[in-house]
Design a protein around this motif. Structure first.
Motif, mmCIF file in Angstrom:
data_model
loop_
_atom_site.group_PDB
_atom_site.id
_atom_site.type_symbol
_atom_site.label_atom_id
_atom_site.label_comp_id
_atom_site.label_asym_id
_atom_site.label_seq_id
_atom_site.Cartn_x
_atom_site.Cartn_y
_atom_site.Cartn_z
ATOM 1 N N PRO A 1 27.309 52.702 -17.564
ATOM 2 C CA PRO A 1 28.579 52.046 -17.948
ATOM 3 C C PRO A 1 29.578 52.908 -18.796
ATOM 4 N N THR A 2 29.369 54.298 -19.031
ATOM 5 C CA THR A 2 30.010 55.170 -19.949
ATOM 6 C C THR A 2 30.591 56.182 -18.930
ATOM 7 N N ASP A 3 30.447 56.200 -17.582
ATOM 8 C CA ASP A 3 30.613 57.259 -16.913
ATOM 9 C C ASP A 3 31.970 56.532 -15.977
ATOM 10 N N GLU A 4 33.286 57.237 -16.629
ATOM 11 C CA GLU A 4 34.499 56.795 -16.191
ATOM 12 C C GLU A 4 34.674 57.028 -14.576
ATOM 13 N N ARG A 5 34.081 57.864 -13.996
ATOM 14 C CA ARG A 5 34.048 57.988 -12.342
ATOM 15 C C ARG A 5 33.415 56.800 -11.813
ATOM 16 N N GLN A 6 32.271 56.127 -12.172
ATOM 17 C CA GLN A 6 31.782 55.043 -11.754
ATOM 18 C C GLN A 6 32.468 53.652 -12.159
ATOM 19 N N LEU A 7 33.038 53.595 -13.453
ATOM 20 C CA LEU A 7 33.979 52.710 -13.668
ATOM 21 C C LEU A 7 35.259 52.391 -12.844
ATOM 22 N N ALA A 8 35.549 53.535 -12.078
ATOM 23 C CA ALA A 8 36.687 53.524 -11.384
ATOM 24 C C ALA A 8 36.472 52.217 -10.112
ATOM 25 N N TYR A 9 34.982 52.348 -9.815
ATOM 26 C CA TYR A 9 34.757 51.283 -8.608
ATOM 27 C C TYR A 9 34.398 49.829 -8.934
ATOM 28 N N VAL A 10 34.127 49.805 -10.283
ATOM 29 C CA VAL A 10 33.515 48.441 -10.591
ATOM 30 C C VAL A 10 34.289 47.542 -11.735
ATOM 31 N N ASP A 11 35.215 48.418 -12.511
ATOM 32 C CA ASP A 11 36.282 47.650 -13.473
ATOM 33 C C ASP A 11 37.482 47.486 -12.796
ATOM 34 N N TYR A 12 37.492 46.104 -12.188
ATOM 35 C CA TYR A 12 38.500 45.546 -11.504
ATOM 36 C C TYR A 12 39.687 45.416 -12.411
ATOM 37 N N GLY A 13 39.732 45.617 -13.602
ATOM 38 C CA GLY A 13 40.848 45.530 -14.351
ATOM 39 C C GLY A 13 41.724 46.714 -14.382
ATOM 40 N N ARG A 14 41.246 47.668 -13.686
ATOM 41 C CA ARG A 14 41.997 49.097 -13.892
ATOM 42 C C ARG A 14 42.366 49.619 -12.384
ATOM 43 N N ASP A 15 42.825 50.860 -12.326
ATOM 44 C CA ASP A 15 43.356 51.053 -10.843
ATOM 45 C C ASP A 15 41.978 51.273 -10.108
ATOM 46 N N LEU A 16 41.484 50.159 -9.187
ATOM 47 C CA LEU A 16 40.368 50.145 -8.713
ATOM 48 C C LEU A 16 40.209 51.139 -7.498
ATOM 49 N N CYS A 17 39.011 51.652 -7.022
ATOM 50 C CA CYS A 17 38.798 52.258 -5.880
ATOM 51 C C CYS A 17 37.849 51.508 -5.077
ATOM 52 N N ALA A 18 37.920 51.707 -3.656
ATOM 53 C CA ALA A 18 36.790 50.869 -2.747
ATOM 54 C C ALA A 18 35.895 52.082 -2.526
ATOM 55 N N MET A 19 34.647 51.474 -2.492
ATOM 56 C CA MET A 19 33.601 52.233 -2.068
ATOM 57 C C MET A 19 33.661 52.561 -0.598
ATOM 58 N N PRO A 20 33.699 53.671 0.056
ATOM 59 C CA PRO A 20 33.677 53.720 1.535
ATOM 60 C C PRO A 20 32.679 53.096 2.223
ATOM 61 N N SER A 21 31.487 52.898 1.649
ATOM 62 C CA SER A 21 30.371 52.329 2.536
ATOM 63 C C SER A 21 30.589 50.578 2.378
ATOM 64 N N MET A 22 31.706 50.113 1.897
ATOM 65 C CA MET A 22 32.037 48.816 1.893
ATOM 66 C C MET A 22 32.424 48.193 3.207
#
Length: 287
Positions: free
Chosen positions: A38-59
């Motif tokens: 939870p301290t990895d900003e690159r992972q948080l980009a996919y799970v913290d929906y309060g920020r500029d969220l990214c979608a996992m391609p496998s979704m």
């Protein structure tokens, strides 16, 4: 016993119109292990929906998903004999993190492995933007129907498999799964009881419920994005693999990755090869 081919081919797999929320996109990423640090900003980009969220391609695998339709007796298939064999995805455009999508699934082939043997069922799903009809992703699944052969069909597999390089991998990535991960993952819409009900798992020959193959796919996708794309989802164009053996929730996936996008995965606790013949394609070159 052999599948009832005509019932299977005639089964009306429902098209699914789905309203996707940012929370669902974040939940999907969490369900395949993103956010484990939870301290990895690159992972948080996919799970913290309060920020500029990214979608996992496998979704793409769960968007517009028709559910476990092979569990319906009208499909002509014994649901206890259903095993996921292979999976491919092709990304045609970035996946949205919210909005409306439509998933349309159809059967594109059935292979007869012979009396007393299995059958291979090939299904394709297209995921489109519900507003403008734009194709976002297409998926191709191979499902192994144990004991379903002998119905008199063609026995030639439809697709070949990628061979990984005959040398040591360039990268090793260990990603743990959680004991309850299958219970989380099934909330994405894949409610096959094999992944939740211990008695159903035992009837199918497993000691306990197994992890969804598509959850394993998502965990491996995480390893590939981390290793070959520095978590940039926009670079992934496609991914294909074969499921060689089931994963039990709580086991570790050791992903063996080559610079050309080839990959496979093992469970080191059992020294078991669980994913083979993998190939991912990316835009641009890896560092």
């Amino acid at each position: 016993m052999p599948i009832e081919l005509q019932k299977l081919l005639a089964y009306p797999i429902p098209a699914v119109r789905q309203t996707l929320t940012r929370q669902q996109s974040a939940f999907y990423a969490l369900s395949v292990g993103l956010g484990s640090d939870p301290t990895d900003e690159r992972q948080l980009a996919y799970v913290d929906y309060g920020r500029d969220l990214c979608a996992m391609p496998s979704m793409a695998l769960v968007l517009g998903h028709p559910g476990f339709w092979l569990g319906d007796p009208d499909s002509g298939v014994d649901p206890r004999c259903v095993v996921h064999g292979e999976q491919r995805i092709t990304l045609h455009a970035p996946l949205p993190v919210e909005g409306e999508v439509i998933g349309e699934t159809r059967i594109v082939g059935v292979v007869d492995k012979g009396p007393g043997q299995g059958a291979l069922l090939y299904t394709q799903k297209e995921v489109r933007d519900a507003g403008d009809g734009r194709l976002l992703a297409s998926t191709l699944s191979t499902t192994f129907l144990r004991g379903g052969g002998g119905f008199g069909g063609d026995g030639t597999p439809r697709f070949g498999s990628h061979q990984v390089p005959d040398r040591e991998p360039d990268f090793l990535v260990d990603l743990p799964t959680r004991p309850e991960q299958a219970l989380y993952y099934r909330l994405n819409g894949d409610d096959n009881p094999l992944h939740a009900d211990p008695s159903v798992a035992r009837e199918a020959g497993f000691s306990r419920p197994i992890l969804h193959g598509l959850c394993t796919f998502g965990v491996v996708c995480h390893a590939l994005l981390k290793t070959l794309a520095d978590y940039d989802a926009s670079r992934l164009r496609g991914m294909a693999l074969r499921f060689s053996a089931p994963v039990l929730p709580g086991e570790t996936l050791r992903c063996e990755i080559w610079r050309d996008g080839s990959f496979r995965a093992r469970v080191p606790e059992r020294d078991a090869l669980v994913v083979s013949n993998g190939l991912a394609t990316f835009a641009g070159s890896a560092d």
